[in-house]
Design a protein around this motif. Structure first.
Motif, short mmCIF file in Angstrom:
data_model
loop_
_atom_site.label_atom_id
_atom_site.label_comp_id
_atom_site.label_asym_id
_atom_site.label_seq_id
_atom_site.Cartn_x
_atom_site.Cartn_y
_atom_site.Cartn_z
N TYR A 38 0.64 -1.35 0.05
CA TYR A 38 -0.09 -0.09 -0.16
C TYR A 38 0.83 1.34 -0.09
CZ TYR A 38 -3.04 3.75 1.82
OH TYR A 38 -3.88 4.94 2.02
N GLY A 39 1.87 1.48 0.67
CA GLY A 39 2.76 2.42 0.96
C GLY A 39 3.41 2.69 -0.67
N ARG A 40 3.81 1.49 -1.28
CA ARG A 40 4.66 1.75 -2.38
C ARG A 40 3.60 2.32 -3.28
NH1 ARG A 40 9.00 -2.61 -3.61
NH2 ARG A 40 10.43 -2.09 -1.75
N ILE A 41 2.28 1.86 -3.41
CA ILE A 41 1.44 2.31 -4.61
C ILE A 41 0.61 3.23 -4.45
CG2 ILE A 41 1.64 -0.10 -5.82
CD1 ILE A 41 -0.93 -0.62 -4.68
N TYR A 42 0.51 3.94 -3.25
CA TYR A 42 -0.43 4.90 -2.87
C TYR A 42 -0.07 6.29 -3.47
CZ TYR A 42 -3.03 8.18 -0.25
OH TYR A 42 -3.97 9.12 0.21
N THR A 53 -14.47 -1.12 -10.56
CA THR A 53 -15.36 -0.68 -9.50
C THR A 53 -14.89 0.64 -8.96
OG1 THR A 53 -13.87 -1.62 -7.66
CG2 THR A 53 -15.60 -3.17 -8.64
N LYS A 54 -15.74 1.14 -7.88
CA LYS A 54 -15.54 2.56 -7.32
C LYS A 54 -14.41 2.56 -6.17
CE LYS A 54 -18.61 4.46 -9.88
NZ LYS A 54 -18.17 4.83 -11.21
N GLU A 55 -13.83 1.61 -5.98
CA GLU A 55 -12.65 1.10 -5.09
C GLU A 55 -11.53 1.73 -5.30
OE1 GLU A 55 -11.44 -2.86 -2.64
OE2 GLU A 55 -11.24 -2.98 -5.10
N THR A 56 -10.97 2.66 -4.70
CA THR A 56 -9.81 3.43 -4.75
C THR A 56 -8.91 3.37 -3.58
OG1 THR A 56 -10.61 5.61 -3.85
CG2 THR A 56 -10.82 5.11 -6.38
N ALA A 57 -7.83 4.16 -3.59
CA ALA A 57 -6.89 4.07 -2.50
C ALA A 57 -7.39 4.62 -1.19
CB ALA A 57 -5.47 4.65 -2.74
N ASP A 58 -8.48 5.63 -1.20
CA ASP A 58 -8.97 6.28 -0.13
C ASP A 58 -9.93 5.43 0.71
OD1 ASP A 58 -7.83 8.83 -0.49
OD2 ASP A 58 -9.47 9.76 -1.58
N GLY A 59 -10.26 4.29 0.07
CA GLY A 59 -11.37 3.43 0.82
C GLY A 59 -10.50 2.45 1.41
N MET A 60 -9.28 2.48 1.48
CA MET A 60 -8.45 1.59 2.15
C MET A 60 -8.52 1.27 3.76
SD MET A 60 -6.41 -0.77 1.10
CE MET A 60 -5.29 -1.96 1.82
N LEU A 99 -7.75 -0.49 -16.44
CA LEU A 99 -7.47 0.17 -15.25
C LEU A 99 -8.19 -0.92 -14.18
CD1 LEU A 99 -9.02 3.61 -15.88
CD2 LEU A 99 -6.53 3.15 -15.44
N PRO A 100 -7.16 -1.72 -13.54
CA PRO A 100 -7.82 -2.59 -12.53
C PRO A 100 -8.19 -2.19 -11.17
CG PRO A 100 -5.38 -2.55 -12.47
CD PRO A 100 -5.61 -1.65 -13.70
N THR A 101 -8.84 -2.81 -10.41
CA THR A 101 -9.52 -2.34 -9.39
C THR A 101 -8.38 -2.12 -8.34
OG1 THR A 101 -10.08 -4.68 -8.55
CG2 THR A 101 -11.80 -3.67 -9.87
N TRP A 102 -8.62 -1.39 -7.36
CA TRP A 102 -7.72 -1.18 -6.19
C TRP A 102 -7.20 -2.58 -5.38
CZ3 TRP A 102 -3.85 1.91 -4.76
CH2 TRP A 102 -3.48 1.59 -3.40
N SER A 103 -8.16 -3.43 -5.36
CA SER A 103 -7.55 -4.47 -4.47
C SER A 103 -6.66 -5.46 -5.44
CB SER A 103 -8.86 -5.36 -3.83
OG SER A 103 -9.59 -5.64 -5.07
N ASP A 104 -6.93 -5.24 -6.80
CA ASP A 104 -6.09 -6.14 -7.57
C ASP A 104 -4.72 -5.50 -7.63
OD1 ASP A 104 -8.39 -7.79 -8.31
OD2 ASP A 104 -8.55 -6.86 -10.07
N LYS A 105 -4.72 -4.23 -7.76
CA LYS A 105 -3.40 -3.62 -7.72
C LYS A 105 -2.62 -3.95 -6.44
CE LYS A 105 -5.03 0.86 -9.88
NZ LYS A 105 -5.03 1.87 -9.99
N GLU A 109 0.88 -6.25 -6.34
CA GLU A 109 2.05 -5.66 -5.84
C GLU A 109 2.83 -6.38 -4.59
OE1 GLU A 109 5.20 -2.64 -4.84
OE2 GLU A 109 3.73 -3.07 -6.70
N VAL A 110 1.83 -7.28 -3.87
CA VAL A 110 2.21 -7.91 -2.91
C VAL A 110 3.20 -9.30 -3.47
CG1 VAL A 110 1.55 -9.81 -1.05
CG2 VAL A 110 0.42 -7.34 -1.16
N VAL A 111 2.23 -9.78 -4.65
CA VAL A 111 2.96 -10.63 -5.53
C VAL A 111 4.36 -10.53 -6.19
CG1 VAL A 111 2.65 -12.24 -7.49
CG2 VAL A 111 0.89 -11.98 -6.07
#
Length: 117
Positions: A38-42, A53-60, A99-105, A109-111
């Protein structure tokens, strides 16, 4: 759970020595790795762009991370189809962009962190 830096350091050291890295999938359950990812891609400009979806980094939140980890643990996590947008290029042509969803991003990144270590 172990600290993310410790886990990645151990994996790097095992890779240098040519030792096998068993049970790598188990590391996908470590919330510390998701916080590091999260810190790397935020800070990326695309972090605030909504995907399919409407999911973004703000909803983390930690609830989102726990939901993803739970889905991984029970092998239920599925990547969502990316939203396709066409961007104009310099000379009038269009370039496709997914444009992938936030959780996919985040999972991607973890992988990447685990595989690069």
């Amino acid at each position: 759970m172990q600290n993310a830096d410790t886990v990645l350091g151990v994996l790097r050291e095992r890779g240098r020595k040519g030792l096998p890295c068993d049970e790598l999938y188990r590391q996908m359950f470590n919330p510390q790795l998701y916080l590091l990812a999260y810190g790397r891609i935020y800070s990326n400009k695309g972090a605030m762009t909504a995907g399919a979806t409407k999911e973004t980094a703000d909803g983390m939140s930690m609830n989102v991370i726990q939901r993803v980890i739970d889905a991984m643990r029970h092998e239920r996590y599925r990547f969502s189809p990316a939203r396709r947008v066409h961007i104009p290029k310099k000379y009038g042509k269009l370039r496709p962009l997914g444009l992938p969803t936030w959780s996919d991003k985040l999972v991607g990144e973890v992988v990447r962190l685990l595989l690069e270590a």
